[in-house]
Write a protein that holds these residues in place. Structure first.
Motif, mmCIF file in Angstrom:
data_model
loop_
_atom_site.group_PDB
_atom_site.id
_atom_site.type_symbol
_atom_site.label_atom_id
_atom_site.label_comp_id
_atom_site.label_asym_id
_atom_site.label_seq_id
_atom_site.Cartn_x
_atom_site.Cartn_y
_atom_site.Cartn_z
ATOM 1 N N UNK A 161 26.138 15.889 18.700
ATOM 2 C CA UNK A 161 25.516 15.003 17.995
ATOM 3 C C UNK A 161 24.101 15.536 17.185
ATOM 4 N N UNK A 162 23.951 15.312 16.098
ATOM 5 C CA UNK A 162 23.051 15.844 15.515
ATOM 6 C C UNK A 162 21.772 14.986 15.852
ATOM 7 N N UNK A 163 20.675 15.745 15.522
ATOM 8 C CA UNK A 163 19.311 14.996 16.218
ATOM 9 C C UNK A 163 18.017 15.199 15.079
ATOM 10 N N UNK A 164 18.063 16.502 14.429
ATOM 11 C CA UNK A 164 16.984 16.598 13.411
ATOM 12 C C UNK A 164 17.616 17.234 12.298
ATOM 13 N N UNK A 165 16.956 17.292 10.926
ATOM 14 C CA UNK A 165 17.443 17.911 9.821
ATOM 15 C C UNK A 165 16.257 18.384 9.085
ATOM 16 N N UNK A 166 16.350 19.330 8.303
ATOM 17 C CA UNK A 166 15.581 19.955 7.672
ATOM 18 C C UNK A 166 16.126 20.766 6.028
ATOM 19 N N UNK A 167 15.597 20.424 4.944
ATOM 20 C CA UNK A 167 16.230 21.041 3.862
ATOM 21 C C UNK A 167 14.879 22.175 3.735
ATOM 22 N N UNK A 168 15.279 23.230 3.856
ATOM 23 C CA UNK A 168 14.253 24.562 3.425
ATOM 24 C C UNK A 168 14.192 24.763 2.251
ATOM 25 N N UNK A 169 12.903 25.706 2.018
ATOM 26 C CA UNK A 169 12.597 25.821 0.636
ATOM 27 C C UNK A 169 13.603 26.811 -0.136
ATOM 28 N N UNK A 170 14.662 27.490 0.404
ATOM 29 C CA UNK A 170 15.837 28.031 -0.218
ATOM 30 C C UNK A 170 16.951 27.233 -0.345
ATOM 31 N N UNK A 171 16.727 25.912 -0.315
ATOM 32 C CA UNK A 171 18.030 25.077 -0.167
ATOM 33 C C UNK A 171 18.892 24.925 0.873
ATOM 34 N N UNK A 172 18.677 25.647 1.962
ATOM 35 C CA UNK A 172 19.602 25.560 3.156
ATOM 36 C C UNK A 172 19.257 24.551 3.850
ATOM 37 N N UNK A 173 20.206 24.030 4.363
ATOM 38 C CA UNK A 173 20.217 22.689 5.351
ATOM 39 C C UNK A 173 20.215 23.002 6.799
ATOM 40 N N UNK A 174 19.236 22.986 7.548
ATOM 41 C CA UNK A 174 19.150 23.108 9.023
ATOM 42 C C UNK A 174 19.330 21.769 9.858
ATOM 43 N N UNK A 175 20.353 21.827 10.857
ATOM 44 C CA UNK A 175 20.844 20.599 11.492
ATOM 45 C C UNK A 175 20.747 20.901 12.867
ATOM 46 N N UNK A 176 19.991 20.258 13.631
ATOM 47 C CA UNK A 176 19.731 20.445 15.233
ATOM 48 C C UNK A 176 20.655 19.528 15.783
ATOM 49 N N UNK A 177 20.982 20.070 16.969
ATOM 50 C CA UNK A 177 22.083 19.121 17.712
ATOM 51 C C UNK A 177 21.432 18.788 19.205
ATOM 52 N N UNK A 178 22.258 17.818 19.893
ATOM 53 C CA UNK A 178 21.909 17.476 21.156
ATOM 54 C C UNK A 178 22.171 18.517 22.065
ATOM 55 N N UNK A 179 23.116 19.221 22.127
ATOM 56 C CA UNK A 179 23.770 20.209 23.098
ATOM 57 C C UNK A 179 24.378 21.478 22.221
ATOM 58 N N UNK A 180 24.574 21.526 21.040
ATOM 59 C CA UNK A 180 25.217 22.569 20.363
ATOM 60 C C UNK A 180 24.289 23.415 19.682
ATOM 61 N N UNK A 181 23.027 23.485 19.851
ATOM 62 C CA UNK A 181 22.150 24.516 19.006
ATOM 63 C C UNK A 181 22.065 24.221 17.697
ATOM 64 N N UNK A 182 21.772 24.998 16.622
ATOM 65 C CA UNK A 182 21.525 24.884 15.305
ATOM 66 C C UNK A 182 22.523 25.232 14.344
ATOM 67 N N UNK A 183 22.883 24.294 13.430
ATOM 68 C CA UNK A 183 23.805 24.584 12.276
ATOM 69 C C UNK A 183 22.996 24.944 10.961
#
Length: 333
Positions: free
Chosen positions: A210-232
């Motif tokens: 389950x995704x919990x958080x999202x961030x589009x960084x200045x370099x264009x990458x998309x960071x996706x935090x999860x409930x128990x699966x770490x960071x994509x």
């Protein structure tokens, strides 16, 4: 003899680096906060700080704290989300589903929205205000310029039957104008022209957790935090995805919030492992062993000065003003 001195110097600097103790200033109940648990940290256009908590919302101007509750006209229940609109109105989403707003120094509770779950996020996109709720999907409210506000009585509700979901946790607007929604059914993209929801990069971004958080960084990458699966980490330029978890250096796999500072570092809030910082491929951990008191983080914000503000579960608001040492090892010749 010279080799011995060099070894001694090396050991000294190694010990010095291992004794890093970072300075976090704490704003808590003793400084006037109504509650230690901070759901949301928000900076308004005048650079004042608003803190959503279990009892309502707290206003912090850097000197004093003012607490507002239902006794002041605010909606009943804790404040989970905060947003300041184009007119300067402060809008608050409550833990039990209510919406309140502060306009001309007066709180008003919106009673025209039948929201049955927590309001997790509020954003503004084009001429619409969007609300992310659990159990009631997403609401889209059109601007009312004549009243310097929003037409809540004619809000449009999007649910699972409309291609979204009844459970929406986050909304973010990408630099290209697309809206992304974190739901219990994965990531959804809203097409502004067709006004329809489609799965976002379903074949590229795994849906195991389950995704919990999202961030589009200045370099264009998309960071996706999860409930128990770490960071994509999704790179849209080459359509590739990587991930970080406890085996790769994170302190905990439950990601609660993400923010990028002015140096391009990604700060990662966890629920159980304190604060993490990602700089390139290097991960630094901040917890009770080096100056950060809480292992459970609710909200992150980098303010206009570049200062990191952390809303914690048990230790109020923590302010990180930079990499300063509190403890130094003294070298004696």
């Amino acid at each position: 003899m010279r080799i011995i001195k060099l070894i001694a110097i090396f050991i000294f600097f190694w010990n010095l680096s291992s004794a890093q103790h970072y300075y976090f200033q704490e704003i808590s109940v003793s400084e006037g906060l109504a509650n230690e648990k901070i759901y949301k940290v928000y900076e308004d256009k005048n650079h004042f700080i608003w803190l959503g908590n279990e009892y309502g919302v707290s206003f912090y101007n850097g000197i004093q704290t003012i607490n507002y509750t239902s006794a002041d006209g605010l909606g009943i229940g804790g404040v989970k989300s905060i947003f300041q609109d184009r007119f300067g109105n402060m809008i608050f989403g409550h833990y039990d589903g209510a919406i309140s707003y502060l306009k001309n120094d007066k709180f008003t509770v919106v009673d025209s929205l039948p929201i049955t779950g927590h309001v997790y996020q509020i954003i503004e996109s084009n001429d619409y205000l969007w609300l992310a709720t659990v159990n009631s999907g997403a609401y889209r409210i059109k601007v009312n310029r004549k009243k310097d506000g929003w037409d809540f009585s004619h809000a449009v509700n999007f649910l699972g039957k409309d291609g979204l979901s009844d459970r929406v946790f986050k909304i973010t607007e990408l630099k290209n104008g697309n809206l992304l929604f974190i739901t219990d059914a994965g990531l959804k993209k809203y097409d502004q022209q067709s006004q329809k929801f489609v799965n976002y990069k379903k074949n590229r971004i795994p849906g195991y957790f389950q995704f919990t958080s999202i961030l589009e960084a200045s370099d264009g990458k998309l960071y996706l935090g999860t409930h128990t699966g770490g960071l994509y980490i999704f790179n849209p330029q080459n359509d590739k995805i990587s991930f970080l978890d406890e085996k790769k250096g994170l302190s905990n796999n439950f990601i609660t919030d993400l923010v990028e500072d002015k140096q391009g570092r990604i700060w990662i809030g966890t629920f159980g492992g304190g604060l993490n910082m990602l700089k390139g491929k290097e991960i630094s951990i901040f917890d009770n062993t080096n100056g950060f008191p809480d292992k459970k983080i609710q909200s992150l914000l980098v303010n206009f000065e570049g200062m990191l503000l952390v809303g914690t579960n048990d230790f109020g608001l923590q302010l990180f003003k930079g990499f300063q040492f509190l403890k130094f090892m003294i070298y004696k010749s």
